[in-house]
Design a protein around this motif. Sequence first.
Motif: not given
Length: 429
Positions: A205-234
């Motif tokens: 849920d931590y990854y999902r929350l961080a991803l949703s908030k960065t996408i909502a803030a239109k911070d695509n670079a941060a969202a993509f970084s979180i996305m890769r961490k998320y996939l590496a973990a799950y």
Amino acid sequence: MKTFSKLAFAFALTGSAGALVTMPAVAKDKKEEAKPGLKLSPDIIKAAQAAQTALAAKDVATAAPLVAQVEAGAKTPDDTYLAATFRLNLEQLKLQAGSAANPNAPQDNTPLIAPLDTLIASSQLPPAARGQVLYQRGAIAYSARQYAQASQFLSQAKAAGYASDNLDLLIVNSKINGGDTAGGVADLNGVIDKATAAGNKAPEDYYRLALSKTIAAKDNAAAFSIMRKYLAAYPTSKNWRDMIVIYGLQNGSIATLDNGQKLDLFRLMRSTKSLADQVDYGDYAQKAYDHGLPAETLTVLSEGAATGKMPPTNSASKLLRSTAAEALKNQGSLAGLAAKAQTSPNGKLAQQTADAYLGADDNAKAADLYRAALQKGGVDADMVNLRLGIALARSGDKAGAKTALASVNGPEMGVAQLWTVYVDAPPTA
């Protein structure tokens, strides 16, 4: 002045602020008074002794006026500290009684605020208890949607050494809900990175929350970084599909990709076993055909039919299958093109032929020709290295794949980085 030890009975706070706090015990005789501890004014000693007895017995009716007497007679910091612990215990007993009488009624924690604030300000509060008192105060503020206060108290609780399963997430949500999205996501990233460094992983849920908030803030670079961490973990197939779609296959995706880059994302979906339905298979097959890769089109359609996700009776699928089969017949031998590519003055034919071999799942020949294309030059090196990395990843050469993918820059870099995550974290289910 009377002396009181700092021993106490503990009480458990219910509801959002569940924590333990220690209440000083009132001395009963001269021997106890001689021990180190709180020095209380003589005017409140009798009321304090009686209040402690009543609170220990959970006798709210008896304790209430006694606690009020202690508060009214408090003159010194020690008096005030003891009065606050009594008040906190008394108000909590009232809350517990109210909850027992009406379990479904909302709990009003505001009577706890004043004694908690007094304890936080007191130098007599034991260091071991400071974190839990700060946490309790922050949780009350959070429940009241006073997010700035909640963030302050909860952060102080963490700094004081308090730990709980939900503390980090409460701090993050306090910041985000209070308008500090960047600060909240930064904290959440810190939690994720700390868990990873320790060989663990943060809750999904931590990854999902961080991803949703960065996408909502239109911070695509941060969202993509979180996305890769998320996939590496799950790295589940479902998560792979979700992240690939969010990255580049939906309206308003993180990246704006051309059809060639989208084709390489569909290839990643196939490798991660995350093609979900006939729309995925159909879009993939059509993009492969549009890029002159009829063999890949037919393979995708056949796999879709075999999984039951692409019905063979689908009219669009039948037409595309027939058209691709005719195009494959007219394509001729790739071996002849490969031989010609080796003598070609530049790498363009080698790249085109490598693309055809990649579409036909002949990854070894594709890799050889991509290397030839790079050596000859005259090609888009980023695109060729991306496809070389894909071929090597699909053939099991992880080290070679990561080397090729790491050299990709420009518009293909994001797709290459997702393929790199796949090399390290293939799907688990």
